[in-house]
Design a protein around this motif. Structure first.
Motif, PDB file in Angstrom:
ATOM      1  N   SER A  66      -7.795  -9.674   7.024  1.00 17.51           N
ATOM      2  CA  SER A  66      -8.734  -9.758   5.906  1.00 17.51           C
ATOM      3  C   SER A  66      -9.909 -10.646   6.288  1.00 17.51           C
ATOM      4  CB  SER A  66      -8.031 -10.337   4.679  1.00 17.51           C
ATOM      5  OG  SER A  66      -7.723 -11.712   4.903  1.00 17.51           O
ATOM      6  N   GLY A  67     -10.955 -10.630   5.457  1.00 17.45           N
ATOM      7  CA  GLY A  67     -12.108 -11.485   5.736  1.00 17.45           C
ATOM      8  C   GLY A  67     -11.734 -12.951   5.773  1.00 17.45           C
ATOM      9  N   GLY A  68     -10.885 -13.380   4.829  1.00 14.23           N
ATOM     10  CA  GLY A  68     -10.460 -14.772   4.821  1.00 14.23           C
ATOM     11  C   GLY A  68      -9.660 -15.142   6.055  1.00 14.23           C
ATOM     12  N   GLN A  69      -8.795 -14.237   6.499  1.00 14.61           N
ATOM     13  CA  GLN A  69      -8.008 -14.492   7.707  1.00 14.61           C
ATOM     14  C   GLN A  69      -8.904 -14.546   8.935  1.00 14.61           C
ATOM     15  OE1 GLN A  69      -5.340 -11.186   7.302  1.00 14.61           O
ATOM     16  NE2 GLN A  69      -3.777 -12.372   6.214  1.00 14.61           N
ATOM     17  N   GLN A  70      -9.891 -13.661   9.015  1.00 17.20           N
ATOM     18  CA  GLN A  70     -10.824 -13.695  10.143  1.00 17.20           C
ATOM     19  C   GLN A  70     -11.579 -15.025  10.177  1.00 17.20           C
ATOM     20  OE1 GLN A  70     -13.184 -10.087  11.072  1.00 17.20           O
ATOM     21  NE2 GLN A  70     -12.069  -9.115   9.386  1.00 17.20           N
ATOM     22  N   GLN A  71     -12.003 -15.501   9.023  1.00 15.20           N
ATOM     23  CA  GLN A  71     -12.735 -16.766   9.002  1.00 15.20           C
ATOM     24  C   GLN A  71     -11.827 -17.930   9.378  1.00 15.20           C
ATOM     25  OE1 GLN A  71     -15.396 -17.912   9.723  1.00 15.20           O
ATOM     26  NE2 GLN A  71     -16.747 -18.017   7.933  1.00 15.20           N
ATOM     27  N   ARG A  72     -10.562 -17.868   8.997  1.00 17.80           N
ATOM     28  CA  ARG A  72      -9.631 -18.928   9.399  1.00 17.80           C
ATOM     29  C   ARG A  72      -9.389 -18.909  10.908  1.00 17.80           C
ATOM     30  NH1 ARG A  72      -4.586 -18.008   6.094  1.00 17.80           N
ATOM     31  NH2 ARG A  72      -5.586 -16.248   5.086  1.00 17.80           N
ATOM     32  N   VAL A  73      -9.369 -17.715  11.495  1.00 21.72           N
ATOM     33  CA  VAL A  73      -9.285 -17.621  12.959  1.00 21.72           C
ATOM     34  C   VAL A  73     -10.529 -18.269  13.580  1.00 21.72           C
ATOM     35  CG1 VAL A  73      -9.299 -16.038  14.934  1.00 21.72           C
ATOM     36  CG2 VAL A  73      -7.807 -15.586  12.975  1.00 21.72           C
ATOM     37  N   ALA A  74     -11.695 -18.004  13.000  1.00 21.02           N
ATOM     38  CA  ALA A  74     -12.932 -18.596  13.514  1.00 21.02           C
ATOM     39  C   ALA A  74     -12.909 -20.120  13.407  1.00 21.02           C
ATOM     40  CB  ALA A  74     -14.133 -18.029  12.754  1.00 21.02           C
ATOM     41  N   VAL A  75     -12.341 -20.641  12.321  1.00 21.76           N
ATOM     42  CA  VAL A  75     -12.236 -22.097  12.159  1.00 21.76           C
ATOM     43  C   VAL A  75     -11.277 -22.672  13.193  1.00 21.76           C
ATOM     44  CG1 VAL A  75     -11.454 -23.941  10.627  1.00 21.76           C
ATOM     45  CG2 VAL A  75     -12.884 -22.098   9.730  1.00 21.76           C
ATOM     46  N   ALA A  76     -10.141 -22.007  13.397  1.00 19.16           N
ATOM     47  CA  ALA A  76      -9.193 -22.471  14.418  1.00 19.16           C
ATOM     48  C   ALA A  76      -9.851 -22.470  15.790  1.00 19.16           C
ATOM     49  CB  ALA A  76      -7.947 -21.592  14.421  1.00 19.16           C
ATOM     50  N   ARG A  77     -10.616 -21.440  16.098  1.00 16.93           N
ATOM     51  CA  ARG A  77     -11.340 -21.384  17.375  1.00 16.93           C
ATOM     52  C   ARG A  77     -12.319 -22.552  17.498  1.00 16.93           C
ATOM     53  NH1 ARG A  77     -15.056 -16.264  17.902  1.00 16.93           N
ATOM     54  NH2 ARG A  77     -16.075 -17.443  16.244  1.00 16.93           N
ATOM     55  N   ALA A  78     -12.987 -22.902  16.400  1.00 18.85           N
ATOM     56  CA  ALA A  78     -13.945 -24.007  16.434  1.00 18.85           C
ATOM     57  C   ALA A  78     -13.265 -25.348  16.657  1.00 18.85           C
ATOM     58  CB  ALA A  78     -14.750 -24.039  15.129  1.00 18.85           C
ATOM     59  N   LEU A  79     -12.014 -25.471  16.191  1.00 16.50           N
ATOM     60  CA  LEU A  79     -11.323 -26.762  16.259  1.00 16.50           C
ATOM     61  C   LEU A  79     -10.396 -26.908  17.459  1.00 16.50           C
ATOM     62  CD1 LEU A  79     -10.356 -27.219  12.502  1.00 16.50           C
ATOM     63  CD2 LEU A  79     -12.069 -28.515  13.754  1.00 16.50           C
ATOM     64  N   VAL A  80     -10.077 -25.804  18.139  1.00 12.09           N
ATOM     65  CA  VAL A  80      -9.043 -25.846  19.170  1.00 12.09           C
ATOM     66  C   VAL A  80      -9.420 -26.744  20.337  1.00 12.09           C
ATOM     67  CG1 VAL A  80      -9.809 -23.853  20.547  1.00 12.09           C
ATOM     68  CG2 VAL A  80      -7.352 -24.378  20.353  1.00 12.09           C
ATOM     69  N   THR A  81     -10.722 -26.933  20.592  1.00 14.97           N
ATOM     70  CA  THR A  81     -11.158 -27.794  21.690  1.00 14.97           C
ATOM     71  C   THR A  81     -11.247 -29.268  21.285  1.00 14.97           C
ATOM     72  OG1 THR A  81     -13.494 -27.443  21.140  1.00 14.97           O
ATOM     73  CG2 THR A  81     -12.502 -25.925  22.736  1.00 14.97           C
ATOM     74  N   ARG A  82     -10.903 -29.565  20.014  1.00 16.17           N
ATOM     75  CA  ARG A  82     -11.062 -30.923  19.462  1.00 16.17           C
ATOM     76  C   ARG A  82     -12.510 -31.404  19.650  1.00 16.17           C
ATOM     77  NH1 ARG A  82      -6.248 -33.961  18.504  1.00 16.17           N
ATOM     78  NH2 ARG A  82      -4.356 -32.879  19.131  1.00 16.17           N
ATOM     79  N   PRO A  83     -13.464 -30.682  19.092  1.00 16.66           N
ATOM     80  CA  PRO A  83     -14.870 -31.009  19.322  1.00 16.66           C
ATOM     81  C   PRO A  83     -15.288 -32.294  18.620  1.00 16.66           C
ATOM     82  CG  PRO A  83     -14.698 -29.347  17.623  1.00 16.66           C
ATOM     83  CD  PRO A  83     -13.306 -29.533  18.175  1.00 16.66           C
ATOM     84  N   GLU A  84     -16.386 -32.874  19.095  1.00 13.92           N
ATOM     85  CA  GLU A  84     -16.929 -34.068  18.453  1.00 13.92           C
ATOM     86  C   GLU A  84     -17.507 -33.746  17.081  1.00 13.92           C
ATOM     87  OE1 GLU A  84     -19.609 -36.226  21.049  1.00 13.92           O
ATOM     88  OE2 GLU A  84     -18.419 -35.643  22.787  1.00 13.92           O
ATOM     89  N   VAL A  85     -17.991 -32.529  16.914  1.00 15.02           N
ATOM     90  CA  VAL A  85     -18.584 -32.127  15.638  1.00 15.02           C
ATOM     91  C   VAL A  85     -18.421 -30.620  15.479  1.00 15.02           C
ATOM     92  CG1 VAL A  85     -20.870 -31.907  16.704  1.00 15.02           C
ATOM     93  CG2 VAL A  85     -20.691 -32.171  14.214  1.00 15.02           C
ATOM     94  N   VAL A  86     -18.216 -30.189  14.238  1.00 17.94           N
ATOM     95  CA  VAL A  86     -18.220 -28.769  13.896  1.00 17.94           C
ATOM     96  C   VAL A  86     -19.428 -28.500  13.010  1.00 17.94           C
ATOM     97  CG1 VAL A  86     -17.052 -26.937  12.611  1.00 17.94           C
ATOM     98  CG2 VAL A  86     -15.729 -28.457  14.100  1.00 17.94           C
TER      99      VAL A  86
END
Length: 233
Positions: free
Chosen positions: A151-171
């Motif tokens: 679903s759209g919500g699930q796709q966006q949650r995958v995108a958020v996980a991708r953004a956070l998986v590297t433990r970035p300094e900022v999102v």
């Protein structure tokens, strides 16, 4: 070229940032000398009417757009002095992005999409961190599914996980709930809030939605390329 450095007192900082598109009579001053700091471990929303410069500010601060003058720092690194290669490496290793368009690769399943930044950087995933992200985002039973099966919500949650998986300094998040229904959008905002409170993440979010902005610690308001208000929530 010598890289200007600044004390890493903020996750992101800009000084007299100006962005002009075009030239002569058709020139548009999208940013007009913006100086602002985004503190580490806080959730900041950037708001303003269409054409106010809010997305331009985020894009310049994230190194997605070039500046006409002024400086922008991520941590202690002046990104406005970096060449294209070094800027690409910095964005890959130190910054996460969440956009209104999910930007998932359709041929990869959710697991591979989440881990893609680490694969590109040739870094091994932190399994415990990956498992925690997947659990908190409710994706454990969707990891083998491709984007078209989500679903759209699930796709966006995958995108958020991708953004956070590297433990970035900022999102940086640009209208992250824009393509979601109200339930999915609220769920996503709740997780972004938790990522600040529980993980110490720094989030800078562009939004036109007052409900989305209510999840932030602070709201920076722009008009005509300038900051007109800076409010603690």
């Amino acid at each position: 070229m010598t890289t200007i450095t600044a004390p890493p007192r903020a996750a992101v900082r800009t000084a007299d940032l100006t962005r002009i598109y075009g030239s002569g009579d058709t020139a548009v001053r999208a940013l007009d000398g913006v100086s602002v700091e985004f503190p580490t471990g806080r959730f900041t929303a950037i708001m303003g009417p269409s054409g106010s410069g809010k997305s331009t500010l985020m894009h310049c601060a994230a190194g997605l757009d070039t500046v006409t003058s002024g400086h922008a720092w991520i941590g202690g690194t002046d990104i406005t002095t970096l060449n294209d290669h070094d800027l690409t490496v910095l964005r890959r290793d130190r910054v996460g992005f969440v956009f209104q368009a999910f930007n998932l690769l359709p041929t990869l399943d959710a697991r591979a999409n989440i881990l893609l930044p680490l694969r590109l950087a040739r870094r091994r995933p932190d399994r415990a961190w990956f498992d925690r992200l997947v659990e908190v985002l409710g994706l454990a039973d969707r990891l083998d599914h491709r984007p078209a099966e989500l679903s759209g919500g699930q796709q966006q949650r995958v995108a958020v996980a991708r953004a956070l998986v590297t433990r970035p300094e900022v999102v940086f998040a640009d209208e992250p709930t824009g393509a979601l229904d109200s339930v999915a959008g609220t769920d996503l905002l709740g997780f972004l809030r938790r990522s600040v409170d529980e993980f110490g993440q720094t989030i800078v979010m562009v939004t036109h939605d007052t409900h989305a902005a209510s999840y932030a610690d602070r709201i920076v308001r722009l008009a005509d390329g300038r900051i007109v208000a800076d409010e603690e929530c």
